[in-house]
Design a protein around this motif. Structure first.
Motif, PDB file in Angstrom:
ATOM      1  N   LYS A   1       0.825  -1.216   0.000  1.00  0.00           N
ATOM      2  CA  LYS A   1       0.000   0.000   0.000  1.00  0.00           C
ATOM      3  C   LYS A   1       0.857   1.263   0.000  1.00  0.00           C
ATOM      4  O   LYS A   1       0.507   2.257  -0.629  1.00  0.00           O
TER       5      LYS A   1
ATOM      6  N   HIS B   1       4.689   0.950   6.635  1.00  0.00           N
ATOM      7  CA  HIS B   1       4.912   1.180   5.207  1.00  0.00           C
ATOM      8  C   HIS B   1       6.400   1.407   4.968  1.00  0.00           C
ATOM      9  O   HIS B   1       7.013   2.246   5.617  1.00  0.00           O
TER      10      HIS B   1
ATOM     11  N   ASP C   1       6.110  -8.937 -10.445  1.00  0.00           N
ATOM     12  CA  ASP C   1       7.505  -9.145 -10.873  1.00  0.00           C
ATOM     13  C   ASP C   1       8.213 -10.223 -10.045  1.00  0.00           C
ATOM     14  O   ASP C   1       9.123 -10.882 -10.526  1.00  0.00           O
TER      15      ASP C   1
HETATM   16  P1  GDP Z   1       2.301  -2.110   3.014  1.00  0.00           P
HETATM   17  O1  GDP Z   1       2.308  -2.344   4.468  1.00  0.00           O
HETATM   18  O2  GDP Z   1       1.039  -2.589   2.368  1.00  0.00           O
HETATM   19  O3  GDP Z   1       2.685  -0.718   2.608  1.00  0.00           O
HETATM   20  O4  GDP Z   1       3.412  -3.067   2.419  1.00  0.00           O
HETATM   21  P2  GDP Z   1       4.929  -3.155   2.888  1.00  0.00           P
HETATM   22  O5  GDP Z   1       5.465  -1.789   3.055  1.00  0.00           O
HETATM   23  O6  GDP Z   1       5.093  -4.088   3.995  1.00  0.00           O
HETATM   24  O7  GDP Z   1       5.550  -3.804   1.598  1.00  0.00           O
HETATM   25  C1  GDP Z   1       5.899  -3.003   0.647  1.00  0.00           C
HETATM   26  C2  GDP Z   1       7.259  -3.493   0.142  1.00  0.00           C
HETATM   27  O8  GDP Z   1       7.040  -4.049  -1.096  1.00  0.00           O
HETATM   28  C3  GDP Z   1       8.201  -2.344  -0.017  1.00  0.00           C
HETATM   29  O9  GDP Z   1       9.517  -2.753   0.268  1.00  0.00           O
HETATM   30  C4  GDP Z   1       8.033  -1.974  -1.473  1.00  0.00           C
HETATM   31  O10 GDP Z   1       9.183  -1.394  -2.040  1.00  0.00           O
HETATM   32  C5  GDP Z   1       7.756  -3.317  -2.069  1.00  0.00           C
HETATM   33  N1  GDP Z   1       6.920  -3.239  -3.267  1.00  0.00           N
HETATM   34  C6  GDP Z   1       5.784  -2.528  -3.438  1.00  0.00           C
HETATM   35  N2  GDP Z   1       5.295  -2.742  -4.673  1.00  0.00           N
HETATM   36  C7  GDP Z   1       6.128  -3.633  -5.255  1.00  0.00           C
HETATM   37  C8  GDP Z   1       6.137  -4.281  -6.532  1.00  0.00           C
HETATM   38  O11 GDP Z   1       5.270  -4.095  -7.378  1.00  0.00           O
HETATM   39  N3  GDP Z   1       7.165  -5.167  -6.748  1.00  0.00           N
HETATM   40  C9  GDP Z   1       8.141  -5.404  -5.844  1.00  0.00           C
HETATM   41  N4  GDP Z   1       9.083  -6.282  -6.140  1.00  0.00           N
HETATM   42  N5  GDP Z   1       8.144  -4.821  -4.656  1.00  0.00           N
HETATM   43  C10 GDP Z   1       7.158  -3.948  -4.370  1.00  0.00           C
END
Ligand code: GDP
Length: 429
Positions: free
Chosen positions: A16, A41, A344
Protein backbone atom coordinates in the motif's frame (compact mmCIF):
# COMPACT_ATOMS: atom_id res chain seq x y z
CA UNK A 1 -8.02 13.30 -8.67
CA UNK A 2 -11.15 12.04 -6.94
CA UNK A 3 -11.10 11.58 -3.21
CA UNK A 4 -9.81 8.07 -2.63
CA UNK A 5 -10.02 5.48 0.12
CA UNK A 6 -7.12 3.07 -0.14
CA UNK A 7 -7.43 -0.33 1.52
CA UNK A 8 -5.41 -3.51 1.70
CA UNK A 9 -7.48 -6.20 -0.03
CA UNK A 10 -5.71 -9.16 1.59
CA UNK A 11 -4.14 -9.69 5.04
CA UNK A 12 -1.97 -6.56 4.98
CA UNK A 13 1.51 -5.92 3.54
CA UNK A 14 0.14 -5.64 0.00
CA UNK A 15 2.45 -2.76 -0.91
CA UNK A 16 0.00 0.00 0.00
CA UNK A 17 2.83 2.38 0.90
CA UNK A 18 3.95 2.68 -2.70
CA UNK A 19 0.46 3.34 -4.06
CA UNK A 20 -0.21 5.90 -1.33
CA UNK A 21 3.08 7.52 -2.20
CA UNK A 22 2.06 7.70 -5.86
CA UNK A 23 -1.48 8.98 -5.23
CA UNK A 24 -0.54 11.46 -2.56
CA UNK A 25 1.40 13.46 -5.12
CA UNK A 26 -2.06 14.68 -6.13
CA UNK A 27 -3.64 14.81 -2.67
CA UNK A 28 -3.87 17.77 -0.30
CA UNK A 29 -4.75 15.70 2.77
CA UNK A 30 -3.65 12.14 3.53
CA UNK A 31 -5.68 10.75 6.39
CA UNK A 32 -5.22 7.69 8.57
CA UNK A 33 -8.52 6.48 10.00
CA UNK A 34 -7.82 3.17 11.78
CA UNK A 35 -5.05 1.05 13.25
CA UNK A 36 -2.03 2.15 15.18
CA UNK A 37 1.70 2.11 14.67
CA UNK A 38 1.60 -1.44 13.36
CA UNK A 39 1.19 -0.24 9.80
CA UNK A 40 4.80 -0.40 8.65
CA UNK A 41 4.91 1.18 5.21
CA UNK A 42 8.36 0.86 3.70
CA UNK A 43 9.44 3.80 1.59
CA UNK A 44 12.64 4.72 -0.13
CA UNK A 45 13.67 8.33 0.39
CA UNK A 46 16.84 9.46 -1.39
CA UNK A 47 18.07 5.87 -1.60
CA UNK A 48 17.45 5.26 2.12
CA UNK A 49 14.75 2.91 3.41
CA UNK A 50 12.36 4.67 5.74
CA UNK A 51 9.66 2.72 7.55
CA UNK A 52 6.71 4.73 8.78
CA UNK A 53 4.47 2.97 11.27
CA UNK A 54 2.11 5.79 12.09
CA UNK A 55 2.54 8.94 10.03
CA UNK A 56 0.88 8.54 6.61
CA UNK A 57 3.42 7.83 3.91
CA UNK A 58 2.06 10.81 1.96
CA UNK A 59 4.31 12.95 4.18
CA UNK A 60 7.09 12.68 1.58
CA UNK A 61 5.26 15.04 -0.76
CA UNK A 62 5.97 18.56 0.47
CA UNK A 63 2.47 19.91 -0.15
CA UNK A 64 0.47 17.23 1.72
CA UNK A 65 -1.01 17.61 5.13
CA UNK A 66 -1.09 14.32 7.03
CA UNK A 67 -3.90 13.72 9.48
CA UNK A 68 -4.42 11.14 12.19
CA UNK A 69 -8.11 10.55 12.74
CA UNK A 70 -10.00 9.45 15.82
CA UNK A 71 -10.31 5.87 14.57
CA UNK A 72 -6.55 5.50 15.10
CA UNK A 73 -4.95 4.63 18.44
CA UNK A 74 -1.93 6.82 19.01
CA UNK A 75 1.44 5.89 20.44
CA UNK A 76 2.71 9.42 20.96
CA UNK A 77 6.30 8.27 21.51
CA UNK A 78 6.27 6.69 18.06
CA UNK A 79 4.80 9.85 16.56
CA UNK A 80 7.56 11.89 18.19
CA UNK A 81 10.23 9.48 16.94
CA UNK A 82 8.91 9.50 13.37
CA UNK A 83 8.59 13.28 13.36
CA UNK A 84 12.19 13.62 14.47
CA UNK A 85 13.44 11.13 11.84
CA UNK A 86 11.56 13.00 9.12
CA UNK A 87 12.90 16.29 10.39
CA UNK A 88 16.45 14.88 10.30
CA UNK A 89 15.86 13.69 6.72
CA UNK A 90 14.75 17.28 5.95
CA UNK A 91 11.28 16.11 4.91
CA UNK A 92 9.92 19.08 6.83
CA UNK A 93 11.16 21.81 9.14
CA UNK A 94 8.22 22.12 11.50
CA UNK A 95 5.83 19.22 12.14
CA UNK A 96 2.85 21.47 12.81
CA UNK A 97 2.81 22.61 9.18
CA UNK A 98 2.47 19.00 7.98
CA UNK A 99 0.79 16.88 10.67
CA UNK A 100 -2.54 17.16 12.45
CA UNK A 101 -4.00 14.87 15.09
CA UNK A 102 -7.62 14.54 16.11
CA UNK A 103 -8.23 15.55 19.70
CA UNK A 104 -10.56 12.55 20.03
CA UNK A 105 -7.89 9.98 19.20
CA UNK A 106 -7.29 7.38 21.91
CA UNK A 107 -3.84 7.17 23.46
CA UNK A 108 -1.78 4.01 23.69
CA UNK A 109 -0.40 4.09 27.24
CA UNK A 110 2.39 2.08 28.89
CA UNK A 111 -0.41 0.02 30.45
CA UNK A 112 -1.66 -1.11 27.05
CA UNK A 113 1.74 -2.38 25.98
CA UNK A 114 2.20 -4.19 29.28
CA UNK A 115 -1.18 -5.92 28.84
CA UNK A 116 -0.34 -6.89 25.26
CA UNK A 117 3.00 -8.41 26.18
CA UNK A 118 1.62 -10.22 29.25
CA UNK A 119 -1.25 -11.74 27.29
CA UNK A 120 0.70 -12.91 24.30
CA UNK A 121 3.32 -14.47 26.55
CA UNK A 122 0.61 -16.34 28.45
CA UNK A 123 -1.12 -17.51 25.26
CA UNK A 124 2.01 -18.72 23.46
CA UNK A 125 1.47 -22.18 22.00
CA UNK A 126 -2.33 -22.05 22.44
CA UNK A 127 -5.08 -21.05 20.03
CA UNK A 128 -5.49 -17.78 21.95
CA UNK A 129 -2.14 -16.68 20.50
CA UNK A 130 -2.91 -14.00 17.91
CA UNK A 131 0.64 -13.01 17.00
CA UNK A 132 0.13 -9.30 17.64
CA UNK A 133 3.00 -6.88 17.27
CA UNK A 134 3.04 -6.26 21.06
CA UNK A 135 2.53 -2.55 20.68
CA UNK A 136 -0.52 -2.15 22.87
CA UNK A 137 -2.83 -1.52 19.93
CA UNK A 138 -5.38 -4.27 20.71
CA UNK A 139 -5.62 -3.33 24.40
CA UNK A 140 -6.02 0.37 23.47
CA UNK A 141 -9.03 -0.51 21.29
CA UNK A 142 -10.32 -2.72 24.06
CA UNK A 143 -10.23 0.05 26.70
CA UNK A 144 -11.87 2.38 24.17
CA UNK A 145 -14.79 -0.08 23.87
CA UNK A 146 -14.77 -0.46 27.64
CA UNK A 147 -15.28 3.32 27.87
CA UNK A 148 -12.20 3.62 30.07
CA UNK A 149 -9.66 4.78 27.48
CA UNK A 150 -7.80 8.09 27.63
CA UNK A 151 -7.92 10.34 24.62
CA UNK A 152 -5.53 13.02 23.41
CA UNK A 153 -7.88 15.72 24.70
CA UNK A 154 -7.68 14.23 28.21
CA UNK A 155 -4.04 15.31 28.43
CA UNK A 156 -5.37 18.86 28.66
CA UNK A 157 -7.64 18.20 31.64
CA UNK A 158 -6.63 19.40 35.09
CA UNK A 159 -4.14 17.09 36.76
CA UNK A 160 -6.56 15.58 39.31
CA UNK A 161 -9.15 14.67 36.71
CA UNK A 162 -6.49 13.16 34.45
CA UNK A 163 -5.07 11.09 37.30
CA UNK A 164 -8.46 9.86 38.41
CA UNK A 165 -9.26 8.76 34.83
CA UNK A 166 -5.94 6.98 34.64
CA UNK A 167 -6.58 5.26 37.97
CA UNK A 168 -10.05 4.19 36.83
CA UNK A 169 -8.50 2.61 33.75
CA UNK A 170 -5.69 0.92 35.66
CA UNK A 171 -8.13 -0.47 38.19
CA UNK A 172 -9.75 -2.56 35.43
CA UNK A 173 -6.47 -4.37 34.82
CA UNK A 174 -5.18 -4.46 38.42
CA UNK A 175 -5.09 -8.25 38.43
CA UNK A 176 -2.53 -8.33 35.63
CA UNK A 177 0.25 -6.68 37.60
CA UNK A 178 1.96 -6.59 40.99
CA UNK A 179 1.53 -3.40 43.08
CA UNK A 180 5.05 -2.31 42.18
CA UNK A 181 4.48 -2.88 38.44
CA UNK A 182 1.28 -0.86 38.69
CA UNK A 183 3.00 1.96 40.42
CA UNK A 184 5.79 1.99 37.79
CA UNK A 185 3.28 2.05 34.95
CA UNK A 186 1.38 4.90 36.58
CA UNK A 187 4.52 6.96 37.18
CA UNK A 188 5.71 6.39 33.62
CA UNK A 189 2.35 7.48 32.22
CA UNK A 190 2.34 10.68 34.24
CA UNK A 191 5.87 11.48 33.08
CA UNK A 192 5.00 10.74 29.44
CA UNK A 193 1.81 12.78 29.64
CA UNK A 194 3.69 16.01 30.37
CA UNK A 195 5.87 15.54 27.31
CA UNK A 196 3.06 14.35 25.04
CA UNK A 197 0.91 17.34 25.91
CA UNK A 198 3.66 19.72 24.87
CA UNK A 199 4.30 17.95 21.57
CA UNK A 200 0.66 17.38 20.64
CA UNK A 201 -0.73 20.80 21.48
CA UNK A 202 0.27 22.50 18.19
CA UNK A 203 -0.96 19.52 16.16
CA UNK A 204 -4.48 19.16 17.54
CA UNK A 205 -7.59 19.67 15.47
CA UNK A 206 -11.28 19.00 15.64
CA UNK A 207 -11.28 16.66 12.64
CA UNK A 208 -14.90 17.05 11.66
CA UNK A 209 -14.62 20.82 11.37
CA UNK A 210 -11.21 20.60 9.78
CA UNK A 211 -12.32 18.18 7.06
CA UNK A 212 -15.58 20.01 6.51
CA UNK A 213 -13.65 23.22 5.82
CA UNK A 214 -11.12 21.38 3.67
CA UNK A 215 -13.91 19.83 1.64
CA UNK A 216 -15.53 23.25 1.14
CA UNK A 217 -12.16 24.54 -0.16
CA UNK A 218 -11.95 21.67 -2.64
CA UNK A 219 -9.06 19.88 -0.92
CA UNK A 220 -8.33 16.44 -2.39
CA UNK A 221 -8.33 13.74 0.25
CA UNK A 222 -6.70 10.35 0.36
CA UNK A 223 -7.78 8.03 3.17
CA UNK A 224 -4.94 5.65 3.90
CA UNK A 225 -6.01 2.29 5.33
CA UNK A 226 -3.68 0.06 7.31
CA UNK A 227 -3.62 -3.75 7.44
CA UNK A 228 -6.21 -5.29 5.11
CA UNK A 229 -9.87 -6.13 4.66
CA UNK A 230 -9.32 -9.77 5.63
CA UNK A 231 -8.15 -8.55 9.05
CA UNK A 232 -11.27 -6.47 9.72
CA UNK A 233 -12.79 -7.10 13.11
CA UNK A 234 -16.28 -7.75 11.75
CA UNK A 235 -15.57 -9.19 8.34
CA UNK A 236 -12.09 -10.69 8.53
CA UNK A 237 -10.96 -14.14 9.61
CA UNK A 238 -12.10 -13.65 13.20
CA UNK A 239 -10.53 -14.14 15.73
CA UNK A 240 -7.28 -13.85 13.71
CA UNK A 241 -7.97 -10.22 12.94
CA UNK A 242 -6.75 -6.80 13.90
CA UNK A 243 -8.58 -4.73 16.50
CA UNK A 244 -9.88 -2.06 14.18
CA UNK A 245 -12.23 -1.84 11.21
CA UNK A 246 -10.43 -2.01 7.89
CA UNK A 247 -13.23 -1.81 5.31
CA UNK A 248 -14.15 1.40 3.47
CA UNK A 249 -17.00 2.64 5.72
CA UNK A 250 -14.41 2.87 8.47
CA UNK A 251 -12.84 5.83 6.63
CA UNK A 252 -16.05 7.76 7.26
CA UNK A 253 -16.27 7.01 10.96
CA UNK A 254 -12.55 6.93 11.72
CA UNK A 255 -11.82 10.30 10.14
CA UNK A 256 -14.94 12.03 11.44
CA UNK A 257 -16.34 13.40 8.19
CA UNK A 258 -18.26 10.65 6.39
CA UNK A 259 -19.59 12.89 3.64
CA UNK A 260 -16.23 12.94 1.87
CA UNK A 261 -15.54 9.26 2.47
CA UNK A 262 -18.94 8.34 1.05
CA UNK A 263 -18.15 10.12 -2.21
CA UNK A 264 -14.65 8.65 -2.51
CA UNK A 265 -13.49 5.92 -4.91
CA UNK A 266 -12.29 2.85 -3.06
CA UNK A 267 -9.03 1.39 -4.27
CA UNK A 268 -8.04 -2.06 -2.98
CA UNK A 269 -4.39 -3.13 -3.05
CA UNK A 270 -3.55 -6.80 -3.51
CA UNK A 271 -0.43 -8.69 -4.35
CA UNK A 272 -0.15 -11.10 -7.28
CA UNK A 273 0.15 -13.79 -4.60
CA UNK A 274 -0.77 -13.89 -0.91
CA UNK A 275 1.16 -13.32 2.27
CA UNK A 276 0.09 -13.41 5.85
CA UNK A 277 1.81 -12.82 9.20
CA UNK A 278 0.65 -13.99 12.60
CA UNK A 279 -1.78 -16.82 13.29
CA UNK A 280 -4.74 -18.02 11.23
CA UNK A 281 -4.87 -20.44 8.31
CA UNK A 282 -5.46 -19.58 4.69
CA UNK A 283 -6.33 -22.24 2.14
CA UNK A 284 -3.70 -21.43 -0.50
CA UNK A 285 -0.69 -21.37 1.82
CA UNK A 286 2.24 -23.13 0.15
CA UNK A 287 2.79 -25.89 2.65
CA UNK A 288 3.23 -28.81 0.28
CA UNK A 289 -0.23 -30.18 1.02
CA UNK A 290 -1.81 -29.69 -2.37
CA UNK A 291 0.82 -28.90 -4.98
CA UNK A 292 4.15 -30.57 -5.55
CA UNK A 293 7.20 -28.36 -5.07
CA UNK A 294 5.30 -25.52 -3.43
CA UNK A 295 7.47 -25.41 -0.31
CA UNK A 296 10.57 -24.60 -2.35
CA UNK A 297 8.60 -21.99 -4.30
CA UNK A 298 7.36 -20.53 -1.03
CA UNK A 299 10.94 -19.89 0.06
CA UNK A 300 11.91 -18.52 -3.32
CA UNK A 301 9.05 -16.01 -3.31
CA UNK A 302 9.83 -14.95 0.25
CA UNK A 303 13.42 -14.28 -0.75
CA UNK A 304 12.73 -12.49 -4.03
CA UNK A 305 9.76 -10.55 -2.66
CA UNK A 306 11.54 -9.68 0.60
CA UNK A 307 8.54 -10.98 2.48
CA UNK A 308 9.57 -10.15 6.02
CA UNK A 309 7.48 -7.89 8.26
CA UNK A 310 8.43 -4.20 8.03
CA UNK A 311 7.63 -3.79 11.73
CA UNK A 312 8.72 -7.09 13.26
CA UNK A 313 11.04 -8.68 10.67
CA UNK A 314 8.95 -11.90 10.94
CA UNK A 315 8.98 -14.07 7.82
CA UNK A 316 5.61 -13.80 6.10
CA UNK A 317 3.71 -16.93 5.12
CA UNK A 318 3.27 -17.26 1.36
CA UNK A 319 0.41 -18.59 -0.75
CA UNK A 320 -1.00 -18.75 -4.27
CA UNK A 321 -3.48 -16.07 -5.28
CA UNK A 322 -6.93 -16.76 -3.79
CA UNK A 323 -9.66 -15.18 -5.91
CA UNK A 324 -12.46 -16.45 -3.66
CA UNK A 325 -10.94 -14.45 -0.81
CA UNK A 326 -10.20 -11.46 -3.06
CA UNK A 327 -13.77 -11.35 -4.38
CA UNK A 328 -15.04 -11.43 -0.82
CA UNK A 329 -12.64 -8.60 0.12
CA UNK A 330 -13.86 -6.55 -2.85
CA UNK A 331 -17.49 -7.03 -1.87
CA UNK A 332 -17.22 -6.61 1.88
CA UNK A 333 -14.61 -3.86 1.60
CA UNK A 334 -16.69 -1.84 -0.86
CA UNK A 335 -13.75 -1.82 -3.31
CA UNK A 336 -14.31 -0.14 -6.71
CA UNK A 337 -10.98 -0.93 -8.35
CA UNK A 338 -7.79 -2.84 -7.64
CA UNK A 339 -4.04 -2.42 -7.76
CA UNK A 340 -2.08 -5.65 -8.21
CA UNK A 341 1.43 -5.44 -6.85
CA UNK A 342 4.58 -7.52 -6.98
CA UNK A 343 3.80 -9.59 -10.06
CA UNK A 344 7.51 -9.15 -10.87
CA UNK A 345 8.37 -11.39 -7.93
CA UNK A 346 6.82 -14.30 -9.83
CA UNK A 347 8.51 -13.53 -13.15
CA UNK A 348 10.47 -16.51 -14.46
CA UNK A 349 9.11 -18.79 -11.73
CA UNK A 350 7.00 -20.78 -14.18
CA UNK A 351 3.26 -21.37 -14.31
CA UNK A 352 1.26 -19.94 -11.45
CA UNK A 353 -1.83 -21.21 -9.67
CA UNK A 354 -4.92 -19.22 -8.83
CA UNK A 355 -7.58 -20.50 -6.44
CA UNK A 356 -11.11 -20.28 -7.85
CA UNK A 357 -13.08 -22.47 -5.39
CA UNK A 358 -12.73 -24.43 -2.17
CA UNK A 359 -13.48 -28.07 -1.53
CA UNK A 360 -14.55 -29.35 1.88
CA UNK A 361 -13.24 -32.70 3.18
CA UNK A 362 -16.61 -34.24 2.22
CA UNK A 363 -16.03 -33.22 -1.41
CA UNK A 364 -18.50 -30.33 -1.66
CA UNK A 365 -17.24 -27.35 -3.60
CA UNK A 366 -18.12 -23.74 -3.01
CA UNK A 367 -17.01 -20.24 -3.92
CA UNK A 368 -17.98 -18.16 -0.89
CA UNK A 369 -15.61 -17.24 1.89
CA UNK A 370 -16.32 -19.21 5.09
CA UNK A 371 -17.16 -17.45 8.37
CA UNK A 372 -15.25 -19.89 10.54
CA UNK A 373 -11.57 -19.10 10.31
CA UNK A 374 -10.41 -22.48 11.60
CA UNK A 375 -12.25 -24.14 8.72
CA UNK A 376 -9.87 -22.48 6.25
CA UNK A 377 -7.05 -24.89 7.07
CA UNK A 378 -9.24 -27.89 6.21
CA UNK A 379 -10.24 -26.71 2.75
CA UNK A 380 -8.66 -27.93 -0.43
CA UNK A 381 -8.11 -25.07 -2.88
CA UNK A 382 -9.28 -25.70 -6.44
CA UNK A 383 -6.78 -24.12 -8.77
CA UNK A 384 -6.61 -22.88 -12.32
CA UNK A 385 -3.14 -22.65 -13.79
CA UNK A 386 -2.02 -19.39 -15.35
CA UNK A 387 0.81 -19.31 -17.83
CA UNK A 388 3.92 -17.81 -16.20
CA UNK A 389 5.22 -14.41 -17.29
CA UNK A 390 8.63 -12.95 -17.88
CA UNK A 391 7.59 -9.37 -17.20
CA UNK A 392 4.80 -8.20 -14.88
CA UNK A 393 3.58 -5.22 -16.87
CA UNK A 394 0.31 -4.85 -18.79
CA UNK A 395 2.30 -5.06 -22.08
CA UNK A 396 3.19 -8.66 -21.32
CA UNK A 397 0.43 -10.88 -22.77
CA UNK A 398 0.71 -13.58 -20.07
CA UNK A 399 0.57 -11.07 -17.24
CA UNK A 400 -2.25 -9.17 -18.91
CA UNK A 401 -4.16 -12.46 -19.18
CA UNK A 402 -3.69 -12.94 -15.43
CA UNK A 403 -5.01 -9.42 -14.73
CA UNK A 404 -8.02 -9.98 -16.99
CA UNK A 405 -8.72 -13.27 -15.22
CA UNK A 406 -8.75 -11.45 -11.87
CA UNK A 407 -11.06 -8.74 -13.20
CA UNK A 408 -13.51 -11.24 -14.59
CA UNK A 409 -13.61 -13.26 -11.40
CA UNK A 410 -13.89 -10.45 -8.84
CA UNK A 411 -15.92 -8.02 -10.97
CA UNK A 412 -13.85 -4.82 -10.64
CA UNK A 413 -11.09 -3.41 -12.86
CA UNK A 414 -7.38 -3.57 -12.11
CA UNK A 415 -6.28 0.04 -12.41
CA UNK A 416 -2.67 -0.03 -11.16
CA UNK A 417 0.06 -2.60 -11.60
CA UNK A 418 3.22 -2.65 -9.48
CA UNK A 419 6.16 -4.29 -11.26
CA UNK A 420 9.15 -3.58 -9.00
CA UNK A 421 10.09 -2.15 -5.60
CA UNK A 422 11.07 1.30 -6.84
CA UNK A 423 8.68 4.23 -6.58
CA UNK A 424 8.35 4.65 -10.34
CA UNK A 425 7.76 0.93 -11.05
CA UNK A 426 4.03 1.19 -11.33
CA UNK A 427 1.86 1.22 -14.44
CA UNK A 428 -1.60 2.71 -14.80
CA UNK A 429 -3.85 0.51 -16.87
P1 GDP B 1 2.30 -2.11 3.01
O1 GDP B 1 2.31 -2.34 4.47
O2 GDP B 1 1.04 -2.59 2.37
O3 GDP B 1 2.68 -0.72 2.61
O4 GDP B 1 3.41 -3.07 2.42
P2 GDP B 1 4.93 -3.15 2.89
O5 GDP B 1 5.47 -1.79 3.06
O6 GDP B 1 5.09 -4.09 4.00
O7 GDP B 1 5.55 -3.80 1.60
C1 GDP B 1 5.90 -3.00 0.65
C2 GDP B 1 7.26 -3.49 0.14
O8 GDP B 1 7.04 -4.05 -1.10
C3 GDP B 1 8.20 -2.34 -0.02
O9 GDP B 1 9.52 -2.75 0.27
C4 GDP B 1 8.03 -1.97 -1.47
O10 GDP B 1 9.18 -1.39 -2.04
C5 GDP B 1 7.76 -3.32 -2.07
N1 GDP B 1 6.92 -3.24 -3.27
C6 GDP B 1 5.78 -2.53 -3.44
N2 GDP B 1 5.29 -2.74 -4.67
C7 GDP B 1 6.13 -3.63 -5.26
C8 GDP B 1 6.14 -4.28 -6.53
O11 GDP B 1 5.27 -4.09 -7.38
N3 GDP B 1 7.17 -5.17 -6.75
C9 GDP B 1 8.14 -5.40 -5.84
N4 GDP B 1 9.08 -6.28 -6.14
N5 GDP B 1 8.14 -4.82 -4.66
C10 GDP B 1 7.16 -3.95 -4.37
Amino acid sequence: MNNIILLGAQWGDEGKGKVVDHLSSQADYVIRFQGGNNAGHSLWVNGKKTVLHLIPSGILHPHTLCLIGEGVVLDTNVLIHEMSELQKAKVFADAKDRIKVSERTHLILPLHKAIDVAREAKAKGTTAHIGTTGRGIGPAYETKALRRGLRVIDLFLDQNTFESKLDGLMEEYAHYFTPSERSDLRAQTLRDAVYWKKVLEPLLVDMTTFLRDGHAQGKKMLFEGAQGVMLDQDHGTYPYVTSSFTTSPSAGTGAGYPKVAREARVLGIAKAYITRVGSGSFPTEMLGRHVEGEVALNEEIRKIGQEFGATTGRPRRIGWQDLVALKYAVEVGGIDELAIMKGDVLSHLGDFKVCVAYERPDGTRYTTFPAIADELGTLKPIYETMKGWSLATPENPEYEAYLKFIEKFVGVPVKFVGYGPERHQMAIR
